[in-house]
Design a protein around this motif. Structure first.
Motif, PDB file in Angstrom:
ATOM      1  N   LEU A 151      -2.082   0.449  -6.770  1.00  0.00           N
ATOM      2  CA  LEU A 151      -1.622   1.176  -5.587  1.00  0.00           C
ATOM      3  C   LEU A 151      -0.899   2.477  -5.941  1.00  0.00           C
ATOM      4  CD1 LEU A 151      -0.445  -1.728  -3.244  1.00  0.00           C
ATOM      5  CD2 LEU A 151      -2.438  -0.250  -2.972  1.00  0.00           C
ATOM      6  N   PRO A 152      -0.008   2.501  -6.951  1.00  0.00           N
ATOM      7  CA  PRO A 152       0.606   3.789  -7.302  1.00  0.00           C
ATOM      8  C   PRO A 152      -0.423   4.840  -7.715  1.00  0.00           C
ATOM      9  CG  PRO A 152       1.870   1.987  -8.245  1.00  0.00           C
ATOM     10  CD  PRO A 152       0.620   1.382  -7.691  1.00  0.00           C
ATOM     11  N   GLY A 153      -1.479   4.424  -8.419  1.00  0.00           N
ATOM     12  CA  GLY A 153      -2.509   5.380  -8.817  1.00  0.00           C
ATOM     13  C   GLY A 153      -3.260   5.941  -7.628  1.00  0.00           C
ATOM     14  N   TRP A 154      -3.657   5.063  -6.703  1.00  0.00           N
ATOM     15  CA  TRP A 154      -4.350   5.548  -5.498  1.00  0.00           C
ATOM     16  C   TRP A 154      -3.423   6.409  -4.637  1.00  0.00           C
ATOM     17  CZ3 TRP A 154      -5.933  -0.083  -5.613  1.00  0.00           C
ATOM     18  CH2 TRP A 154      -7.208  -0.231  -6.175  1.00  0.00           C
ATOM     19  N   ALA A 156      -0.900   8.349  -5.580  1.00  0.00           N
ATOM     20  CA  ALA A 156      -0.775   9.691  -6.157  1.00  0.00           C
ATOM     21  C   ALA A 156      -2.046  10.500  -5.932  1.00  0.00           C
ATOM     22  CB  ALA A 156      -0.464   9.575  -7.650  1.00  0.00           C
ATOM     23  N   GLN A 157      -3.195   9.854  -6.059  1.00  0.00           N
ATOM     24  CA  GLN A 157      -4.473  10.555  -5.912  1.00  0.00           C
ATOM     25  C   GLN A 157      -4.693  11.047  -4.487  1.00  0.00           C
ATOM     26  OE1 GLN A 157      -7.854   8.062  -6.732  1.00  0.00           O
ATOM     27  NE2 GLN A 157      -9.321   9.741  -6.647  1.00  0.00           N
ATOM     28  N   PHE A 158      -4.489  10.176  -3.504  1.00  0.00           N
ATOM     29  CA  PHE A 158      -4.871  10.518  -2.135  1.00  0.00           C
ATOM     30  C   PHE A 158      -3.737  11.146  -1.323  1.00  0.00           C
ATOM     31  CE2 PHE A 158      -7.896   7.029  -3.185  1.00  0.00           C
ATOM     32  CZ  PHE A 158      -9.033   7.826  -3.198  1.00  0.00           C
ATOM     33  N   ALA A 159      -2.501  10.997  -1.771  1.00  0.00           N
ATOM     34  CA  ALA A 159      -1.390  11.615  -1.041  1.00  0.00           C
ATOM     35  C   ALA A 159      -1.089  13.016  -1.546  1.00  0.00           C
ATOM     36  CB  ALA A 159      -0.136  10.746  -1.141  1.00  0.00           C
ATOM     37  N   THR A 160      -1.319  13.269  -2.850  1.00  0.00           N
ATOM     38  CA  THR A 160      -0.963  14.579  -3.414  1.00  0.00           C
ATOM     39  C   THR A 160      -2.077  15.204  -4.251  1.00  0.00           C
ATOM     40  OG1 THR A 160      -0.015  13.668  -5.459  1.00  0.00           O
ATOM     41  CG2 THR A 160       1.441  13.791  -3.541  1.00  0.00           C
ATOM     42  N   GLY A 161      -3.208  14.527  -4.424  1.00  0.00           N
ATOM     43  CA  GLY A 161      -4.283  15.073  -5.252  1.00  0.00           C
ATOM     44  C   GLY A 161      -4.013  14.966  -6.736  1.00  0.00           C
ATOM     45  N   MET A 264       0.417   7.897   7.323  1.00  0.00           N
ATOM     46  CA  MET A 264      -0.648   8.511   6.532  1.00  0.00           C
ATOM     47  C   MET A 264      -0.128   9.779   5.859  1.00  0.00           C
ATOM     48  SD  MET A 264      -4.053   8.226   8.944  1.00  0.00           S
ATOM     49  CE  MET A 264      -5.126   8.571   7.532  1.00  0.00           C
ATOM     50  N   TYR A 265      -0.418   9.906   4.565  1.00  0.00           N
ATOM     51  CA  TYR A 265      -0.207  11.141   3.818  1.00  0.00           C
ATOM     52  C   TYR A 265      -1.581  11.576   3.322  1.00  0.00           C
ATOM     53  CZ  TYR A 265       4.669   9.502   3.617  1.00  0.00           C
ATOM     54  OH  TYR A 265       5.930   9.046   3.923  1.00  0.00           O
ATOM     55  N   GLY A 266      -2.217  12.493   4.006  1.00  0.00           N
ATOM     56  CA  GLY A 266      -3.586  12.835   3.646  1.00  0.00           C
ATOM     57  C   GLY A 266      -4.486  11.627   3.868  1.00  0.00           C
ATOM     58  N   SER A 267      -5.169  11.195   2.808  1.00  0.00           N
ATOM     59  CA  SER A 267      -6.035  10.017   2.902  1.00  0.00           C
ATOM     60  C   SER A 267      -5.336   8.743   2.452  1.00  0.00           C
ATOM     61  CB  SER A 267      -7.304  10.226   2.048  1.00  0.00           C
ATOM     62  OG  SER A 267      -8.095  11.259   2.587  1.00  0.00           O
ATOM     63  N   TRP A 268      -4.047   8.835   2.187  1.00  0.00           N
ATOM     64  CA  TRP A 268      -3.290   7.643   1.805  1.00  0.00           C
ATOM     65  C   TRP A 268      -2.699   6.999   3.053  1.00  0.00           C
ATOM     66  CZ3 TRP A 268      -2.602   4.005  -1.524  1.00  0.00           C
ATOM     67  CH2 TRP A 268      -1.444   3.227  -1.487  1.00  0.00           C
ATOM     68  N   VAL A 269      -2.934   5.698   3.217  1.00  0.00           N
ATOM     69  CA  VAL A 269      -2.447   4.950   4.376  1.00  0.00           C
ATOM     70  C   VAL A 269      -1.553   3.826   3.867  1.00  0.00           C
ATOM     71  CG1 VAL A 269      -3.089   3.761   6.504  1.00  0.00           C
ATOM     72  CG2 VAL A 269      -4.683   5.382   5.458  1.00  0.00           C
ATOM     73  N   GLU A 270      -0.384   3.677   4.491  1.00  0.00           N
ATOM     74  CA  GLU A 270       0.497   2.579   4.110  1.00  0.00           C
ATOM     75  C   GLU A 270       1.100   1.941   5.353  1.00  0.00           C
ATOM     76  OE1 GLU A 270       3.110   4.664   1.487  1.00  0.00           O
ATOM     77  OE2 GLU A 270       4.607   5.017   3.049  1.00  0.00           O
ATOM     78  N   TYR A 271       1.426   0.674   5.216  1.00  0.00           N
ATOM     79  CA  TYR A 271       1.935  -0.107   6.346  1.00  0.00           C
ATOM     80  C   TYR A 271       3.376  -0.506   6.084  1.00  0.00           C
ATOM     81  CZ  TYR A 271       2.731  -4.146   9.369  1.00  0.00           C
ATOM     82  OH  TYR A 271       3.256  -5.027  10.270  1.00  0.00           O
ATOM     83  N   THR A 285      -4.778  -2.567  -1.367  1.00  0.00           N
ATOM     84  CA  THR A 285      -5.611  -2.786  -2.554  1.00  0.00           C
ATOM     85  C   THR A 285      -7.068  -2.998  -2.180  1.00  0.00           C
ATOM     86  OG1 THR A 285      -3.727  -3.756  -3.733  1.00  0.00           O
ATOM     87  CG2 THR A 285      -5.928  -4.244  -4.577  1.00  0.00           C
ATOM     88  N   SER A 286      -7.324  -3.841  -1.184  1.00  0.00           N
ATOM     89  CA  SER A 286      -8.713  -4.109  -0.816  1.00  0.00           C
ATOM     90  C   SER A 286      -9.377  -2.866  -0.231  1.00  0.00           C
ATOM     91  CB  SER A 286      -8.773  -5.264   0.187  1.00  0.00           C
ATOM     92  OG  SER A 286      -8.074  -4.941   1.379  1.00  0.00           O
ATOM     93  N   PHE A 287      -8.625  -2.071   0.523  1.00  0.00           N
ATOM     94  CA  PHE A 287      -9.206  -0.879   1.143  1.00  0.00           C
ATOM     95  C   PHE A 287      -9.570   0.170   0.096  1.00  0.00           C
ATOM     96  CE2 PHE A 287      -8.476   3.395   2.996  1.00  0.00           C
ATOM     97  CZ  PHE A 287      -9.527   3.406   3.898  1.00  0.00           C
ATOM     98  N   TYR A 288      -8.632   0.506  -0.789  1.00  0.00           N
ATOM     99  CA  TYR A 288      -8.899   1.582  -1.743  1.00  0.00           C
ATOM    100  C   TYR A 288      -9.808   1.137  -2.889  1.00  0.00           C
ATOM    101  CZ  TYR A 288      -5.696   4.525   0.779  1.00  0.00           C
ATOM    102  OH  TYR A 288      -5.111   5.273   1.768  1.00  0.00           O
ATOM    103  N   ALA A 289      -9.789  -0.140  -3.223  1.00  0.00           N
ATOM    104  CA  ALA A 289     -10.744  -0.620  -4.221  1.00  0.00           C
ATOM    105  C   ALA A 289     -12.171  -0.494  -3.708  1.00  0.00           C
ATOM    106  CB  ALA A 289     -10.430  -2.072  -4.586  1.00  0.00           C
ATOM    107  N   HIS A 290     -12.337  -0.643  -2.405  1.00  0.00           N
ATOM    108  CA  HIS A 290     -13.665  -0.577  -1.804  1.00  0.00           C
ATOM    109  C   HIS A 290     -14.095   0.862  -1.506  1.00  0.00           C
ATOM    110  CE1 HIS A 290     -16.554  -2.427   1.432  1.00  0.00           C
ATOM    111  NE2 HIS A 290     -17.168  -1.623   0.604  1.00  0.00           N
ATOM    112  N   PHE A 291     -13.191   1.636  -0.936  1.00  0.00           N
ATOM    113  CA  PHE A 291     -13.570   2.965  -0.446  1.00  0.00           C
ATOM    114  C   PHE A 291     -12.998   4.117  -1.275  1.00  0.00           C
ATOM    115  CE2 PHE A 291     -13.560   0.166   3.317  1.00  0.00           C
ATOM    116  CZ  PHE A 291     -14.882   0.312   3.707  1.00  0.00           C
TER     117      PHE A 291
END
Length: 458
Positions: A151-154, A156-161, A264-271, A285-291
């Motif tokens: 989750l930290p890797g995804w 960083a990738q989708f919230a800030t590039g 949402m931060y860009g394409s990063w979604v958190e609950y 985890t299930s969402f970003y592992a898939h998409f």
């Protein structure tokens, strides 16, 4: 004198129908078991209303207006500069960590914008002098592609590039050197009072706050299937790399602890909200592992990203992960009996084989063989033969017949006295030999014991 008819013992007569009955039961059980395998098993909690469908490239707004030069032009650019960033590129990284991973190697990096179509991505991949190619935030090189798996890797990738960890992992793999551990360098800050007041006012009004630069237009129509009690949504654009992110989720959760929140931060979604400790990590985890792979190379609007995320939440909810009671399932006798059917089949087959072996042992000799049949049956048959033969004997054959009758009488007495069957059979064997000599001397082949007893002991 007519021969004495010999019938099978009562136990033998009963065993024969039982043997075939066991075989019939085994066949029926096998047929039921095999037919039951065709039944489909529904392993879901229920039928999730989330829609899953094939999406053609470009139909979901994922392609941007960005483009790339020709392969030849990009090749020339990479020859001139070890790091080429094409217009519209969004990927960023920690230059110090990447330099350390490169070491003294001649590593050239080509960074292309996100949202390219297949033809444009193909042109980027054909730039052979680029050691590493970054399309959007998708990092590849050689035969490898580096993707986050936490989750930290995804985030960083989708919230800030941020693609630092991916670049380090790929470059060290290409160099075949040890890979340093990933680092979560994303920093957070508390939102200011003004920021929090603005967001709170919008959420109180209609449950949605869309910051400037965000692409979310409205809450997806099927959001209620993910959160039946309703949720609040905060949409922010992708945040600048290296700057602290405003932590709206924790701040709003402190103010409204019973309110589900999606940020949402860009394409990063958190609950954030009720059940977050058990649910948020699973959903993310299930969402970003898939998409995650598609999100990394395409420029999806936040509307689409949020819709798919809520669909995943709906799937998880209908999988029974929210402490919902299991639905009533009526008793299915076949489903209950299925585990026992193989054992019933095995028992029936074993019983059939045992009875068949016993039957074969009883009929192990050829029909008409004097050794065939029980002791009493042989005695009766040979006695009948002796009586008939006595009417046709002459001086030459009388001695053999007399000796045979003597052996039969001795066998009868031994049987009456309860002597072992082995002793009785030996006497009957002697009588059989004498009666066979009698038939040979009289010239009547039909009186030979093996022919005479044929059919009587079968």
């Amino acid at each position: 004198m007519a021969g004495t008819a010999v019938t099978a013992p009562r136990g033998v007569r009963r065993a024969e129908p039982l043997r075939w009955a066991l075989l019939a039961v085994a066949v029926v059980v096998l047929a039921v078991f095999l037919l039951a395998q065709r039944q489909s098993i529904d392993v879901s909690y229920g039928q999730s209303p989330a829609v899953s469908r094939q999406v053609e490239e470009g139909s979901a707004g994922e392609l941007s207006d960005a483009t790339v030069p020709s392969t030849e032009e990009m090749t020339a650019l990479v020859d001139a500069d070890p790091v080429v960033r094409l217009p519209g590129a969004v990927a960023r990284w920690d230059e110090r960590r990447v330099r350390e991973a490169i070491g003294g190697e001649d590593t050239r990096i080509l960074v292309a914008p996100t949202g390219l179509d297949e033809e444009e991505r193909k042109r980027v991949r054909e730039v052979e002098n680029a050691t590493v190619r970054v399309i959007g935030t998708q990092v590849s090189g050689g035969m490898f592609q580096a993707t986050p798996d936490t989750l930290p890797g995804w985030r960083a990738q989708f919230a800030t590039g941020d693609v630092t960890d991916q670049l380090v992992a790929l470059i060290t793999a290409l160099r075949k050197v040890p890979r340093p551990a990933d680092q979560d360098t994303l920093r957070w800050r508390d939102p200011s009072g003004t920021e929090l007041d603005t967001v709170t006012a919008d959420l109180r009004a209609d449950g949605l706050h869309v910051a400037e630069g965000a692409t979310l237009r409205q809450v997806p129509k099927d959001a209620d299937t993910a959160f039946p009690d309703g949720a609040w949504y905060v949409a922010l654009p992708a945040q600048p790399y290296g700057e602290p992110l405003p932590a709206y989720g924790p701040a709003l959760h402190r103010l409204f602890p019973d309110q589900p929140l999606v940020v949402m931060y860009g394409s990063w979604v958190e609950y954030h909200g009720p059940g977050a400790a058990d649910f948020a990590e699973l959903a993310g985890t299930s969402f970003y592992a898939h998409f995650g792979d598609r999100l990394s190379r395409y420029d999806y609007p936040q509307q689409n990203v949020l819709g798919v995320y809520l669909g995943r939440v709906t799937d998880i909810r209908y999988a029974g992960l929210f402490d919902r009671p299991l639905p009533y399932r009526p008793l299915d006798p076949l489903r209950v009996a299925l585990p026992a059917l193989p054992w019933i089949f095995a028992a029936c087959v074993a019983g059939f084989l045992v009875l068949s072996i016993r039957s074969l042992r009883r009929s192990g000799t050829r029909p008409g063989d004097p050794q065939r049949g029980g002791v009493r049956a042989r005695l009766a048959g040979l006695t009948a033969l002796a009586v008939e033969a006595s009417l046709l004997t002459d001086a030459r054959s009388n001695p053999a017949l007399t000796r045979g009758i003597g052996k039969l009488e001795a066998a009868r007495q031994a049987l009456d006295e309860g002597l072992p069957d082995k002793h009785v059979r030996r006497l009957l064997d002697d009588a059989t030999a004498e009666l066979d000599d009698t038939a040979r001397l009289t010239g009547i082949p039909e009186f030979r014991p093996d022919l005479y007893l044929q059919g009587r002991l079968s």
